[in-house]
Scaffold this motif. Structure first.
Motif, PDB file in Angstrom:
ATOM      1  N   GLN A   1       0.947  -1.271  -0.127  1.00 13.51           N
ATOM      2  CA  GLN A   1       0.123  -0.065  -0.175  1.00 13.51           C
ATOM      3  C   GLN A   1       0.848   1.361   0.140  1.00 13.51           C
ATOM      4  O   GLN A   1       1.149   1.763   1.033  1.00 13.51           O
ATOM      5  CB  GLN A   1      -1.007   0.097   1.204  1.00 13.51           C
ATOM      6  N   PRO A   2       1.295   1.657  -1.162  1.00  9.49           N
ATOM      7  CA  PRO A   2       2.277   2.731  -1.398  1.00  9.49           C
ATOM      8  C   PRO A   2       1.795   4.195  -0.623  1.00  9.49           C
ATOM      9  O   PRO A   2       2.557   4.933  -0.083  1.00  9.49           O
ATOM     10  CB  PRO A   2       2.398   2.796  -2.705  1.00  9.49           C
ATOM     11  N   ALA A   3       0.646   4.272  -0.225  1.00  7.43           N
ATOM     12  CA  ALA A   3      -0.077   5.583   0.220  1.00  7.43           C
ATOM     13  C   ALA A   3       0.036   5.543   1.739  1.00  7.43           C
ATOM     14  O   ALA A   3      -0.473   6.547   2.545  1.00  7.43           O
ATOM     15  CB  ALA A   3      -1.452   5.841  -0.200  1.00  7.43           C
ATOM     16  N   GLN A   4       0.562   4.401   2.325  1.00  2.41           N
ATOM     17  CA  GLN A   4       0.454   4.272   3.812  1.00  2.41           C
ATOM     18  C   GLN A   4       1.398   5.425   4.556  1.00  2.41           C
ATOM     19  O   GLN A   4       2.518   5.770   4.041  1.00  2.41           O
ATOM     20  CB  GLN A   4       1.255   2.800   4.020  1.00  2.41           C
ATOM     21  N   HIS A   5       0.877   5.658   5.348  1.00  2.00           N
ATOM     22  CA  HIS A   5       1.489   6.824   6.244  1.00  2.00           C
ATOM     23  C   HIS A   5       2.639   6.149   7.328  1.00  2.00           C
ATOM     24  O   HIS A   5       2.832   4.999   7.229  1.00  2.00           O
ATOM     25  CB  HIS A   5       0.628   7.518   7.503  1.00  2.00           C
ATOM     26  N   ALA A   6       3.515   6.921   7.644  1.00  5.35           N
ATOM     27  CA  ALA A   6       4.615   6.343   8.568  1.00  5.35           C
ATOM     28  C   ALA A   6       4.127   5.817   9.763  1.00  5.35           C
ATOM     29  O   ALA A   6       3.028   5.894  10.158  1.00  5.35           O
ATOM     30  CB  ALA A   6       5.595   7.827   8.882  1.00  5.35           C
ATOM     31  N   THR A   7       4.951   4.658   9.900  1.00  2.32           N
ATOM     32  CA  THR A   7       4.679   4.020  11.239  1.00  2.32           C
ATOM     33  C   THR A   7       5.989   3.763  12.013  1.00  2.32           C
ATOM     34  O   THR A   7       7.033   3.893  11.435  1.00  2.32           O
ATOM     35  CB  THR A   7       4.083   2.290  10.889  1.00  2.32           C
ATOM     36  N   PHE A   8       5.638   3.429  13.327  1.00  2.00           N
ATOM     37  CA  PHE A   8       7.043   3.476  14.199  1.00  2.00           C
ATOM     38  C   PHE A   8       6.755   2.463  15.234  1.00  2.00           C
ATOM     39  O   PHE A   8       5.548   2.235  15.738  1.00  2.00           O
ATOM     40  CB  PHE A   8       7.458   4.642  14.477  1.00  2.00           C
ATOM     41  N   GLY A   9       7.688   1.861  15.950  1.00  2.00           N
ATOM     42  CA  GLY A   9       7.557   1.033  17.015  1.00  2.00           C
ATOM     43  C   GLY A   9       8.775   0.249  17.352  1.00  2.00           C
ATOM     44  O   GLY A   9       9.612   0.079  16.632  1.00  2.00           O
ATOM     45  N   PHE A  10       8.699  -0.732  18.417  1.00  8.51           N
ATOM     46  CA  PHE A  10       9.740  -1.435  18.648  1.00  8.51           C
ATOM     47  C   PHE A  10       9.494  -2.928  18.077  1.00  8.51           C
ATOM     48  O   PHE A  10       8.561  -3.358  18.022  1.00  8.51           O
ATOM     49  CB  PHE A  10      10.262  -1.672  20.137  1.00  8.51           C
TER      50      PHE A  10
END
Length: 149
Positions: free
Chosen positions: A131-140
């Motif tokens: 899904q190229p439009a996906q927003h940034a994600t973050f985590g451990f």
């Protein structure tokens, strides 16, 4: 006796040229111009290089849609390539390698994520998301094997 830490940032994934970056690569200007980050992001001080300069050097393939920034503490952020136009790689404070955030700290002043910086980046990986439009994600990352649960 002073102990020195090894400065190493690996660049991998969907790129024409993989890289193993050292402190000297940043200091010499090989990765691009040096930028004082304070006028751009007042809560930070130090010297950075534009992430766009690194992108020119490694040349992501057309399949690459996102970049995963892996930190030494198992934290990671996945950010769409198009959000990294103004990103910076902070590498120096007071003419020395970073103490906090070593070896480099990613700063994304105009990103969509609440996580606008990633400290202690040791690996930068260009990947393709379905899904190229996906927003940034973050985590451990959870690296605990099932046998240890």
């Amino acid at each position: 006796m002073t102990q020195t830490r090894e400065f190493h940032v690996a660049v991998r994934g969907l790129v024409a040229t993989e890289a193993d970056l050292q402190y000297s690569d940043f200091v010499s200007g090989k990765l691009g111009p040096h930028v004082d980050v304070t006028p751009i992001v007042p809560q930070f001080t130090g010297i950075a290089t534009p992430f766009s300069s690194l992108l020119e050097m490694i040349a992501p393939t057309q399949d690459g849609t996102h970049v995963i920034f892996h930190a030494s503490d198992e934290f990671q952020a996945t950010i769409p390539l198009h959000e990294l136009n103004d990103a910076l790689l902070l590498f120096q404070l007071d003419d020395q390698p970073l103490k906090k955030g070593f070896p480099v700290r990613l700063i994304v002043p105009n990103g969509s994520s609440e996580c606008l910086n990633v400290k202690a980046v040791v690996k930068i990986e260009v990947v393709r998301h379905a899904q190229p439009a996906q927003h940034a994600t973050f985590g451990f990352k959870n690296l605990v094997p099932p046998t240890e649960l």
